[in-house]
Motif scaffolding. Structure first.
Motif, PDB file in Angstrom:
ATOM      1  N   LEU A  19      58.506 -18.410  20.409  1.00  0.00           N
ATOM      2  CA  LEU A  19      57.354 -18.399  19.507  1.00  0.00           C
ATOM      3  C   LEU A  19      57.392 -19.599  18.563  1.00  0.00           C
ATOM      4  O   LEU A  19      56.360 -20.220  18.297  1.00  0.00           O
ATOM      5  CB  LEU A  19      57.292 -17.091  18.718  1.00  0.00           C
ATOM      6  CG  LEU A  19      56.082 -16.918  17.803  1.00  0.00           C
ATOM      7  CD1 LEU A  19      54.772 -17.084  18.562  1.00  0.00           C
ATOM      8  CD2 LEU A  19      56.141 -15.563  17.105  1.00  0.00           C
ATOM      9  N   LEU A  20      58.563 -19.963  18.090  1.00  0.00           N
ATOM     10  CA  LEU A  20      58.696 -21.144  17.239  1.00  0.00           C
ATOM     11  C   LEU A  20      58.295 -22.412  18.008  1.00  0.00           C
ATOM     12  O   LEU A  20      57.576 -23.260  17.480  1.00  0.00           O
ATOM     13  CB  LEU A  20      60.119 -21.274  16.705  1.00  0.00           C
ATOM     14  CG  LEU A  20      60.407 -22.512  15.863  1.00  0.00           C
ATOM     15  CD1 LEU A  20      59.495 -22.592  14.644  1.00  0.00           C
ATOM     16  CD2 LEU A  20      61.871 -22.529  15.452  1.00  0.00           C
ATOM     17  N   ALA A  21      58.721 -22.526  19.257  1.00  0.00           N
ATOM     18  CA  ALA A  21      58.349 -23.691  20.070  1.00  0.00           C
ATOM     19  C   ALA A  21      56.838 -23.751  20.268  1.00  0.00           C
ATOM     20  O   ALA A  21      56.229 -24.829  20.193  1.00  0.00           O
ATOM     21  CB  ALA A  21      59.074 -23.644  21.416  1.00  0.00           C
ATOM     22  N   LEU A  22      56.212 -22.604  20.497  1.00  0.00           N
ATOM     23  CA  LEU A  22      54.759 -22.553  20.623  1.00  0.00           C
ATOM     24  C   LEU A  22      54.103 -23.022  19.322  1.00  0.00           C
ATOM     25  O   LEU A  22      53.146 -23.801  19.343  1.00  0.00           O
ATOM     26  CB  LEU A  22      54.309 -21.133  20.956  1.00  0.00           C
ATOM     27  CG  LEU A  22      52.796 -20.919  20.909  1.00  0.00           C
ATOM     28  CD1 LEU A  22      52.110 -21.628  22.066  1.00  0.00           C
ATOM     29  CD2 LEU A  22      52.467 -19.444  20.904  1.00  0.00           C
ATOM     30  N   HIS A  23      54.623 -22.567  18.196  1.00  0.00           N
ATOM     31  CA  HIS A  23      54.088 -22.971  16.894  1.00  0.00           C
ATOM     32  C   HIS A  23      54.135 -24.495  16.735  1.00  0.00           C
ATOM     33  O   HIS A  23      53.134 -25.117  16.372  1.00  0.00           O
ATOM     34  CB  HIS A  23      54.891 -22.292  15.776  1.00  0.00           C
ATOM     35  CG  HIS A  23      54.517 -22.726  14.405  1.00  0.00           C
ATOM     36  ND1 HIS A  23      53.263 -22.512  13.870  1.00  0.00           N
ATOM     37  CD2 HIS A  23      55.223 -23.360  13.443  1.00  0.00           C
ATOM     38  CE1 HIS A  23      53.220 -23.000  12.647  1.00  0.00           C
ATOM     39  NE2 HIS A  23      54.393 -23.531  12.363  1.00  0.00           N
ATOM     40  N   LEU A  24      55.270 -25.081  17.032  1.00  0.00           N
ATOM     41  CA  LEU A  24      55.415 -26.529  16.890  1.00  0.00           C
ATOM     42  C   LEU A  24      54.494 -27.283  17.852  1.00  0.00           C
ATOM     43  O   LEU A  24      53.868 -28.275  17.475  1.00  0.00           O
ATOM     44  CB  LEU A  24      56.869 -26.940  17.091  1.00  0.00           C
ATOM     45  CG  LEU A  24      57.840 -26.439  16.006  1.00  0.00           C
ATOM     46  CD1 LEU A  24      59.283 -26.700  16.419  1.00  0.00           C
ATOM     47  CD2 LEU A  24      57.534 -27.079  14.664  1.00  0.00           C
ATOM     48  N   THR A  25      54.378 -26.806  19.076  1.00  0.00           N
ATOM     49  CA  THR A  25      53.488 -27.425  20.051  1.00  0.00           C
ATOM     50  C   THR A  25      52.041 -27.386  19.571  1.00  0.00           C
ATOM     51  O   THR A  25      51.323 -28.391  19.638  1.00  0.00           O
ATOM     52  CB  THR A  25      53.619 -26.723  21.416  1.00  0.00           C
ATOM     53  OG1 THR A  25      54.957 -26.873  21.884  1.00  0.00           O
ATOM     54  CG2 THR A  25      52.649 -27.293  22.435  1.00  0.00           C
ATOM     55  N   GLU A  26      51.615 -26.243  19.058  1.00  0.00           N
ATOM     56  CA  GLU A  26      50.251 -26.098  18.564  1.00  0.00           C
ATOM     57  C   GLU A  26      50.000 -26.974  17.336  1.00  0.00           C
ATOM     58  O   GLU A  26      48.922 -27.548  17.198  1.00  0.00           O
ATOM     59  CB  GLU A  26      49.954 -24.633  18.237  1.00  0.00           C
ATOM     60  CG  GLU A  26      49.850 -23.754  19.457  1.00  0.00           C
ATOM     61  CD  GLU A  26      48.623 -24.065  20.292  1.00  0.00           C
ATOM     62  OE1 GLU A  26      47.525 -24.243  19.725  1.00  0.00           O
ATOM     63  OE2 GLU A  26      48.759 -24.131  21.523  1.00  0.00           O
ATOM     64  N   MET A  27      50.983 -27.075  16.460  1.00  0.00           N
ATOM     65  CA  MET A  27      50.814 -27.924  15.277  1.00  0.00           C
ATOM     66  C   MET A  27      50.607 -29.387  15.699  1.00  0.00           C
ATOM     67  O   MET A  27      49.737 -30.072  15.177  1.00  0.00           O
ATOM     68  CB  MET A  27      52.010 -27.814  14.341  1.00  0.00           C
ATOM     69  CG  MET A  27      52.143 -26.475  13.630  1.00  0.00           C
ATOM     70  SD  MET A  27      50.776 -26.118  12.492  1.00  0.00           S
ATOM     71  CE  MET A  27      49.720 -25.121  13.520  1.00  0.00           C
ATOM     72  N   HIS A  28      51.389 -29.842  16.665  1.00  0.00           N
ATOM     73  CA  HIS A  28      51.250 -31.222  17.139  1.00  0.00           C
ATOM     74  C   HIS A  28      49.936 -31.432  17.896  1.00  0.00           C
ATOM     75  O   HIS A  28      49.330 -32.498  17.796  1.00  0.00           O
ATOM     76  CB  HIS A  28      52.449 -31.618  17.992  1.00  0.00           C
ATOM     77  CG  HIS A  28      53.675 -31.890  17.187  1.00  0.00           C
ATOM     78  ND1 HIS A  28      53.900 -33.084  16.537  1.00  0.00           N
ATOM     79  CD2 HIS A  28      54.727 -31.096  16.887  1.00  0.00           C
ATOM     80  CE1 HIS A  28      55.046 -33.017  15.877  1.00  0.00           C
ATOM     81  NE2 HIS A  28      55.566 -31.819  16.071  1.00  0.00           N
ATOM     82  N   ALA A  29      49.485 -30.411  18.617  1.00  0.00           N
ATOM     83  CA  ALA A  29      48.243 -30.533  19.379  1.00  0.00           C
ATOM     84  C   ALA A  29      47.009 -30.556  18.475  1.00  0.00           C
ATOM     85  O   ALA A  29      45.980 -31.107  18.865  1.00  0.00           O
ATOM     86  CB  ALA A  29      48.131 -29.377  20.369  1.00  0.00           C
ATOM     87  N   ASN A  30      47.110 -29.975  17.290  1.00  0.00           N
ATOM     88  CA  ASN A  30      45.947 -29.846  16.415  1.00  0.00           C
ATOM     89  C   ASN A  30      46.032 -30.682  15.149  1.00  0.00           C
ATOM     90  O   ASN A  30      45.238 -30.473  14.223  1.00  0.00           O
ATOM     91  CB  ASN A  30      45.745 -28.370  16.046  1.00  0.00           C
ATOM     92  CG  ASN A  30      45.304 -27.562  17.234  1.00  0.00           C
ATOM     93  OD1 ASN A  30      44.209 -27.749  17.738  1.00  0.00           O
ATOM     94  ND2 ASN A  30      46.169 -26.693  17.715  1.00  0.00           N
ATOM     95  N   SER A  31      46.981 -31.617  15.113  1.00  0.00           N
ATOM     96  CA  SER A  31      47.172 -32.453  13.925  1.00  0.00           C
ATOM     97  C   SER A  31      47.301 -33.912  14.332  1.00  0.00           C
ATOM     98  O   SER A  31      47.867 -34.218  15.384  1.00  0.00           O
ATOM     99  CB  SER A  31      48.455 -32.039  13.190  1.00  0.00           C
ATOM    100  OG  SER A  31      48.454 -30.664  12.877  1.00  0.00           O
ATOM    101  N   PRO A  32      46.812 -34.816  13.490  1.00  0.00           N
ATOM    102  CA  PRO A  32      47.013 -36.236  13.785  1.00  0.00           C
ATOM    103  C   PRO A  32      48.497 -36.603  13.720  1.00  0.00           C
ATOM    104  O   PRO A  32      49.277 -35.947  13.018  1.00  0.00           O
ATOM    105  CB  PRO A  32      46.239 -36.957  12.680  1.00  0.00           C
ATOM    106  CG  PRO A  32      45.492 -35.933  11.924  1.00  0.00           C
ATOM    107  CD  PRO A  32      46.057 -34.599  12.267  1.00  0.00           C
ATOM    108  N   ALA A  33      48.869 -37.637  14.420  1.00  0.00           N
ATOM    109  CA  ALA A  33      50.262 -38.110  14.394  1.00  0.00           C
ATOM    110  C   ALA A  33      50.687 -38.354  12.944  1.00  0.00           C
ATOM    111  O   ALA A  33      49.919 -38.890  12.141  1.00  0.00           O
ATOM    112  CB  ALA A  33      50.397 -39.392  15.204  1.00  0.00           C
TER     113      ALA A  33
END
Length: 154
Positions: A19-33
């Protein structure tokens, strides 16, 4: 209606790490670099961070953390509901737990940094419903066109 159990977690379980990995993946997918400030596993294991999981039976349905900033304030971190359990009250129950714990610890304010856009709208609605208000950057954060800062006086 689900019965949730919220408990402190050491992040050792594969289900929690997934679940933590999913959270980090989603944060990167929905945020600018350069605009993702979500804590990774090592960040969540820091001494000033407490992590809780929400379980429905033995199933992890949510995760969230409180980071004590050392000045009488705390920061809400890593709030994530498992996608299969959205809109069931997971995040609300966890946020209420974190707020209560911050009060129990004698903190005077809770803050959080989050992003902008449709992916962040449900979380922003929850925070505002619980009394968080827009405010200034805190800690080492810098204001940008993407991020938002919310605060709750305790």
């Amino acid at each position: 209606m689900a019965t949730f159990v919220i408990r402190e977690d050491d992040l050792s379980g594969d289900d929690v790490r997934t679940l933590l990995a999913l959270h980090l993946t989603e944060m990167h997918a929905n945020s600018p670099a350069g605009h993702v400030f979500a804590l990774d596993l090592s960040g969540l294991q820091a001494p000033n961070v407490t992590v809780w999981t929400v379980r429905d039976g033995e199933v992890v349905v949510g995760i969230g953390a409180l980071k004590e900033l050392g000045d009488g304030t705390g920061e809400v971190k890593s709030m994530r509901t498992h996608p299969q359990h959205l809109r069931k009250g997971v995040a609300a129950a966890l946020l209420d737990h974190i707020v209560a714990e911050a009060r129990r610890r004698g903190l005077r304010r809770l803050s959080l940094e989050t992003g902008s856009g449709p992916a962040f709208d449900p979380a922003l609605a929850l925070y505002r419903k619980r009394g968080f208000i827009d405010g200034e950057p805190f800690g080492d954060y810098q204001r940008s066109a993407f991020n938002q800062f919310l605060h709750l006086a305790l």
